[in-house]
Design an enzyme around this catalytic site. Sequence first.
Site, PDB file in Angstrom:
ATOM      1  CG  ASP A 257      35.933  45.291  29.297  1.00 44.44           C
ATOM      2  OD1 ASP A 257      35.964  45.283  30.537  1.00 44.44           O
ATOM      3  OD2 ASP A 257      35.379  46.184  28.636  1.00 44.44           O
ATOM      4  N   GLY A 277      37.954  40.011  34.771  1.00 46.33           N
ATOM      5  CA  GLY A 277      37.646  40.894  35.888  1.00 46.33           C
ATOM      6  C   GLY A 277      36.706  42.029  35.567  1.00 46.33           C
ATOM      7  CG  ASP A 278      35.119  45.622  33.644  1.00 42.60           C
ATOM      8  OD1 ASP A 278      33.874  45.556  33.662  1.00 42.60           O
ATOM      9  OD2 ASP A 278      35.734  46.690  33.782  1.00 42.60           O
ATOM     10  CG  ASP A 279      31.461  44.928  30.865  1.00 46.05           C
ATOM     11  OD1 ASP A 279      30.552  44.583  31.639  1.00 46.05           O
ATOM     12  OD2 ASP A 279      31.765  46.113  30.658  1.00 46.05           O
ATOM     13  CB  SER A 310      32.392  38.631  34.526  1.00 43.73           C
ATOM     14  OG  SER A 310      32.627  39.951  34.968  1.00 43.73           O
TER      15      SER A 310
END
Length: 319
Positions: A257, A277-279, A310
């Site tokens: 995140d 790679g996430d939020d 993302s």
Amino acid sequence: MVDPLPRRFLSSHKSLVTVFWIATFASLFIWQFGGVSTNLYTGFSVFWSSSTTTTAASGEFPKLRPVVFNLTDFGAVGDGVTVNTEAFERAIYKISKLATKGGGQLNVPPGRWLTAPFNLTSYMTLFLAENAEILALQDEKYWPLLPPLPSYGYGREHHGPRYGSFIHGQNLRDVVVTGNNGSINGQGQTWWKKYRQKLLNHTRGPLVQIMWSSDIVFANITLRDSPFWTLHPYDCKNVTITNMTILAPVFEAPNTDGIDPDSCEDMLIENSYISVGDDGIAIKSGWDQYGTTYGRPSKNILIRNLIIRSMVRNGDNAA
């Protein structure tokens, strides 16, 4: 021959409008690139005057605290190989003794400064020069184990203790992490691989985690390749995050995140680029019944003027 009055008026009016717009754009340019930005809540100066910026661009550091140290004063070597943990710790210890004098500033010059995780102190400015990079040791044996966060009950990935963050702080006041776009690199590739292979016995640590603190500023630096969440303010008040670049691979960088405000109050997040790679941003207030028991919801958070990249949705959640 004299122009008719309407034509002269129209010409004069156009000239005035042109001058007005030129002046307006010039003022905006000066404000954006040479002025002083102010913290939304306290009036704390985040940047420095245009004259100081010019000095910084010439290779010198702006002076943002009464007392200033350079990391090399403590024997640090920026070759990407030498471990500089002791140099960081000795410098920060010296700054910790300067609270009554307005605190201290630690300048990190150009170079690749390898270190184990370390803790910040109150009334401190960490300034990263252009082309300065603080590198995290990848071996988890150098990362301390901490108790689970009280609003989570246990580690997100494993029960029991969790790894601390690379740069950490608890119960702090008046901390600034800024620079001329220097970077903090968590070198998370090893962590991501071990996580996928189920080789870790504890929850991975964030790149930067500040807990139970107030009057915190992050500005004008790059945060890169965190092992886990990148920037995690936990139960903090009056936090400004501005002009940041936060990077991790969009694929195969699990749980990286960008910014995770967690039980935080009075926060500004603005003018930043996040590709992870996430939020991009996940607003949290703990986890399940543990968060309910902790009872400190995030509130009064202003988010504006961001670019987020993302492969997952970006929003608020509790995971």
